[in-house]
Design a protein around this motif. Sequence first.
Motif, short mmCIF file in Angstrom:
data_model
loop_
_atom_site.label_atom_id
_atom_site.label_comp_id
_atom_site.label_asym_id
_atom_site.label_seq_id
_atom_site.Cartn_x
_atom_site.Cartn_y
_atom_site.Cartn_z
N THR A 1 30.74 40.16 49.76
CA THR A 1 31.79 39.01 50.06
C THR A 1 32.57 38.93 48.52
N GLU A 2 31.83 38.81 47.40
CA GLU A 2 32.50 38.91 46.28
C GLU A 2 33.55 40.09 46.19
N ALA A 3 33.05 41.28 46.49
CA ALA A 3 33.68 42.53 46.54
C ALA A 3 34.98 42.31 47.31
N LEU A 4 34.63 41.84 48.51
CA LEU A 4 35.77 41.76 49.53
C LEU A 4 36.91 40.93 49.16
N ALA A 5 36.51 39.50 48.47
CA ALA A 5 37.47 38.84 48.09
C ALA A 5 38.35 39.34 46.78
N ALA A 6 37.94 40.18 46.18
CA ALA A 6 38.83 41.18 45.10
C ALA A 6 39.45 42.09 45.72
N GLU A 7 39.08 42.59 46.90
CA GLU A 7 39.85 43.72 47.35
C GLU A 7 41.22 43.34 48.32
N LEU A 8 41.14 41.91 48.79
CA LEU A 8 42.41 41.53 49.84
C LEU A 8 43.48 41.40 49.05
N PRO B 1 37.22 27.64 47.27
CA PRO B 1 36.28 28.38 46.23
C PRO B 1 35.81 29.71 46.92
N LEU B 2 35.27 30.45 46.36
CA LEU B 2 34.57 31.82 46.89
C LEU B 2 33.21 31.44 47.34
N ILE C 1 50.63 34.45 57.87
CA ILE C 1 49.76 33.24 57.98
C ILE C 1 48.45 33.46 57.67
N GLY C 2 47.89 34.72 57.82
CA GLY C 2 46.33 34.97 57.41
C GLY C 2 45.45 34.42 58.17
N GLY C 3 44.29 33.83 57.48
CA GLY C 3 43.26 33.24 58.30
C GLY C 3 42.24 32.84 57.19
N ARG C 4 41.37 32.20 57.83
CA ARG C 4 39.97 31.63 56.84
C ARG C 4 38.88 32.15 57.49
N LEU C 5 38.07 32.86 56.67
CA LEU C 5 36.95 33.58 56.90
C LEU C 5 35.68 32.69 56.39
N LEU C 6 34.91 31.82 57.09
CA LEU C 6 33.67 31.23 56.41
C LEU C 6 32.39 31.94 56.63
N LYS C 7 31.69 32.37 55.69
CA LYS C 7 30.63 32.91 56.05
C LYS C 7 29.57 32.21 55.50
N LYS D 1 41.85 33.81 52.84
CA LYS D 1 40.93 33.54 52.07
C LYS D 1 39.38 33.91 52.62
N ALA D 2 39.44 34.28 51.48
CA ALA D 2 37.96 34.69 51.84
C ALA D 2 36.51 33.76 51.75
#
Length: 235
Positions: free
Chosen positions: A134-141, A199-200, A101-107, A148-149
Amino acid sequence: MPLCWKKTAPPSGSQYPAERILVLPLDVTQPHQVADAFAKAKERSGRMDIVVNNAGIADIGKLEGMEDSKARGLLETNFWGAVSVTKEALKCFRETNPRGIGGRLLKISSYLGLVGLPALPFYCAAKFALEGATEALAAELDSDWNIKATWSPEHPAYSNPALPASHARKVGWDNVVAWKDMRRSAELFYKIASDPNPPLHFVVGKDAIEATRKKITALAADIDLYEAWSNGLEQ
């Protein structure tokens, strides 16, 4: 159920009844409070689908003029506080929510995380740092997770009234920033949270879009102008 975290307890007779919204006190600069707030939220709702990472403060002052304590405090809230919330949100999305299911993280960042603005050097620094992390995190997940980061003292060397920072100090913070329609902004954030392929970077507001496009254009022009200087550098 919406969950709201704030530094002070909610007033009695809240607009929303307790069965519809859970309000918890939270100082994001204290990681143990962040963990405790998430634990209480999960106990109440059982899961968490969307986390809006919005804690932030701003102090107007030049890089040379702002006290170190204020500058560091700003970074503690705007960057490290956001990091603490991010870690707890990811853990919840991955380990508490049903698998897949995951989730959405809105920064909630700022175009000042892309474009530096005079009189807000440390706010910009925090937002630039948040953008990079955040850009690095999006690539790590792992894709399988489906995630979704106030004013500071004037520095004597910057007394020229024509300087941008002097203007910001004169007119005040509320007149420096073009505030958005909060209700419509919230509707946009809800909409992007529901997008199956978000989008990121989600730039909101004509001022932010214009400033970001100017930054991109200027960066591309500098790269094109000096690209030849890099010829032969590779071994």
